[in-house]
Design a protein around this motif. Structure first.
Motif, short mmCIF file in Angstrom:
data_model
loop_
_atom_site.label_atom_id
_atom_site.label_comp_id
_atom_site.label_asym_id
_atom_site.label_seq_id
_atom_site.Cartn_x
_atom_site.Cartn_y
_atom_site.Cartn_z
N UNK A 315 0.85 -1.01 -0.09
CA UNK A 315 0.08 -0.33 0.10
C UNK A 315 0.89 1.15 -0.03
N UNK A 316 0.58 2.07 -0.46
CA UNK A 316 1.03 3.46 -0.52
C UNK A 316 1.07 3.98 0.92
N UNK A 317 -0.29 4.33 1.53
CA UNK A 317 -0.87 4.58 2.94
C UNK A 317 -1.48 3.79 3.52
N UNK A 318 -1.46 4.30 5.49
CA UNK A 318 -2.48 3.44 6.23
C UNK A 318 -2.86 4.15 7.02
N UNK A 319 -3.30 4.44 7.56
CA UNK A 319 -3.56 5.27 8.08
C UNK A 319 -4.92 5.27 9.05
N UNK A 320 -4.10 5.10 10.66
CA UNK A 320 -5.21 4.82 11.40
C UNK A 320 -5.27 6.12 12.22
N UNK A 321 -6.72 6.45 12.47
CA UNK A 321 -7.27 7.28 13.71
C UNK A 321 -7.99 6.83 14.72
N UNK A 322 -7.64 6.26 15.91
CA UNK A 322 -8.05 5.89 16.84
C UNK A 322 -9.20 6.42 17.53
N UNK A 323 -10.18 6.53 18.52
CA UNK A 323 -10.76 7.19 19.24
C UNK A 323 -9.93 7.29 20.56
N UNK A 324 -9.20 6.93 21.12
CA UNK A 324 -8.38 7.62 22.34
C UNK A 324 -7.32 8.50 21.72
#
Lengths: 359, 163, 125
Positions: A315-324
């Motif tokens: 993948x080019x980018x995997x970005x996670x925005x988590x609840x905390x």
């Protein structure tokens, strides 16, 4: 004006199993300012997409956090499947729903125990974790793992659950439901717990919305934000209502989590009734080309996986925005103006998960 | 080992673990696994502790914290690395911010593998650590103070803190 | 299948105006994220109202400066500090500015460079 002092809170603190660091600026006993510092658990795993193929990366995505592990892998594969246009079998969707609700149950019981322990209620801690073992036994029996399940893959799931086991699971949940009822009754109606929690750390509905609160933190302030309502996996075919409380204080956030456990049991029951027969996975060829913001409701709130591929295996980018991570700004506002002795309790009412937040 | 003369206390620190091993350590304390039957209590104060249980691998921010805790535990002390990340870095070995297993910074006595390590193997590891602890006590082996001299602090957090 | 998503490209100068409009329309801020595509950095602003996502994308160079939206959405400071620390893009006027100490990393601005580690190949040994 009295003199200001700064007290460091964490990273190694008796009430926190995880390293969170806050600099509390105090005037006497009152907190006037809070500066969060993160990065104690920062690994930089998002950059591993360069070294792992998108199918292998599911294992990394699952290990973002050991508590929300299943839902992280689910959200990730959901995004990939969406980009690749895969119509995955319906039985898989139901199985994923069942496992994600099991994760929610285990996470909420874990939180209930840790939270009670932080206030000195060791018996609630022990009882909550005793019930949690039942949930983990079922997870282990059906997936093979207790906290890291490794059952999701792109295009489906690795294991099926037999109809007999599904019935047994529902029976088991019915069995612990009244024990859970007892436990939450004791917890929510205890006068000293109410004294510690009611009217403390109030987050108004407006602040919750614009500061980015999600999950039980938002629902405790009267905001009915629950991504399960968008109908991902099999949630679109299930009847349920998000649990909402209106007071916005610590007690409301606790009540939301306590009540949500029963919603989860109900959802699992409905899934077992409706689950269709069929295959649980499909053959996947090619690689994702495109981008998608995949969303799901974790025990702690809305999680976003942004996935971008260019037709190659990596993948080019995997970005996670988590609840905390998004609950940090509301936490900062909650802590301003409270007393020092209330800080640990308020911090735990947002159910911080640092492993998630820092990745 | 047939019996224990002392009740060893543990201190747990989450280095850069994903929580999986941490919650399994907590699970060890609860009724199902109940390590308290060995007289083991989880304490928050390094000066009370005999066994240092670390989960997760070393990263830039926590190396100082791990050293501080390690140096503050009185002798004899034993270090247990729980989970594959604490042993070698695990799946995160190739991440830019992961320096590797705990043994790159402090001496480790017992390695507990697994991702996440199961409560049974954690208990096994801690019970093994009790033997090591007894050995160290008998032979008066004291552990060296750990310092991180060769590690150059990144210029960015040499000053530290928000403005 | 879930709903399709669209991303609207906007210019750096438009960011604050668009974000103010999004807030006026009753959206909440979901996230700000950054992606490096060759020499360009794509910054993605995501808003949500009633489970409908509104996405804006700004494409900048590393030397460019982007305006902070923390004046509009208080919570934006976590994302903006993150973008600064991981990508090295300067964000102007953050309400709580950590000045590069939000994340402590071995490599400066890790997502803007290619990193190879010595012991990377150990699984093949």
């Amino acid at each position: 004006m009295s003199k200001q002092i700064t007290i460091p809170f964490g990273p190694q603190h008796p009430v926190l199993p995880e390293p969170l660091h806050l600099d509390l600026v105090l005037e006497d006993e009152k907190v006037v300012d809070v500066i969060p510092t993160i990065g104690y658990v920062h690994r930089g795993l998002e950059k591993l997409v360069e070294k792992r193929e998108y199918t292998e990366y599911v294992f990394i995505a699952e290990r973002i956090c050991g508590i929300c592990s299943f839902i992280h892998s689910q959200t990730y594969v959901q995004g990939i499947e969406q980009i690749m246009g895969l119509e995955i079998p319906e039985r898989t969707q139901y199985l994923r729903t069942i496992w994600s609700e099991y994760s929610r149950l285990h996470s909420h019981l874990l939180w209930l125990g840790c939270f009670a322990d932080s206030m000195g209620f060791e018996s609630v801690f022990m009882n909550a974790w005793r019930l949690r073992e039942h949930i983990l036994d079922d997870l282990e029996a059906t997936t093979g793992g207790r906290v890291i399940q490794g059952v999701c893959k792109v295009g489906g799931v690795r294991r099926d659950i037999s109809p007999e086991k599904l019935d047994e699971m529902v029976k088991g949940l019915k069995g612990i439901e009244h024990q859970l009822q007892d436990l939450t009754n004791v917890f929510l109606h205890d006068s000293s717990i109410q004294h510690r929690l009611k009217g403390i750390g109030v987050l108004s509905k407006e602040d919750a919305y614009y500061f980015g609160a999600v999950g039980p933190t938002a629902r405790g302030s009267g905001l009915a934000i629950d991504i399960r309502e968008t109908g991902y996996a099999a949630f679109g075919k299930i009847n349920f209502k998000p649990v909402v409380e209106y007071d916005g204080d610590c007690y409301a956030r606790c009540a939301v989590r306590a009540k949500e456990m029963f919603t989860s049991i109900d959802i699992i029951e409905q899934c077992v009734k409706k689950i269709p027969d069929g295959p649980v996975d499909m053959k996947v060829t090619g690689a994702p080309d495109g981008e998608y913001l995949s969303r799901a409701e974790q025990p702690r709130g809305e999680v976003i996986h942004y996935i971008k591929g260019n037709g190659k295996k990596n993948l080019v980018r995997h970005r996670v925005r988590t609840p905390t991570f998004t609950n940090i700004p509301p936490l900062v506002t909650l802590l301003k103006g409270c007393e020092l002795a209330d800080v640990p309790v308020i911090v735990l009412t947002i159910d911080p998960c640092i492993g998630c937040a820092e990745r | 080992m047939t019996y224990l003369a002392k009740s060893p206390w543990i201190i747990h620190y989450d280095a850069s673990s994903c929580n999986g091993c941490d919650i399994e350590i907590l699970a060890c304390l609860t009724p199902m696994y109940d390590v308290e039957r060995f007289g083991i209590i989880n304490t928050g104060n390094p000066k009370h502790a005999d066994i240092f249980v670390v989960t997760g691998s070393i990263n830039e921010a926590n190396r100082e914290v791990i050293q501080n805790i390690y140096n503050q535990i009185p002798d004899p002390k034993v270090v247990v690395a729980v989970g594959i990340c604490a042993c070698s870095g695990g799946v995160f070995r190739e991440c830019y911010n992961v320096a590797g297993g705990i043994d790159k910074l402090i001496p480790v006595d017992v390695y507990v593998p697994g991702c996440a390590a199961r409560p049974e193997s954690i208990i096994d590891g801690i019970v093994t650590a009790l033997g090591v602890l007894e050995e160290k006590r008998k032979n008066h082996i004291s552990s060296p103070m750990v310092t991180d001299h060769d590690h150059k602090a990144h210029h960015k957090h040499a000053q530290g803190g928000a403005q | 299948m879930m709903e399709p998503q669209t991303i609207t490209p906007i210019s750096v100068g438009d960011v604050v105006r668009k974000v103010e409009q999004a807030k006026k329309d009753g959206n909440r801020l979901v996230q700000i994220g950054c992606t490096k595509i060759e020499d360009n950095f794509e910054i993605l602003y995501v808003f949500d109202k009633d489970y409908k996502l509104t996405n804006y994308r700004v494409t900048v160079k590393q030397t460019d400066e982007i305006p902070s939206i923390s004046g509009v959405y208080f919570g934006a400071f976590v994302y903006e500090n993150e973008i600064h620390d991981l990508y090295g893009i300067h964000v102007k006027g953050i309400n709580i500015d950590f000045k590069g100490t939000f994340y402590k990393t071995v490599v400066k601005h890790p997502f803007s460079v290619t990193i190879t580690k010595e012991d990377d190949a150990c699984q093949n040994k």
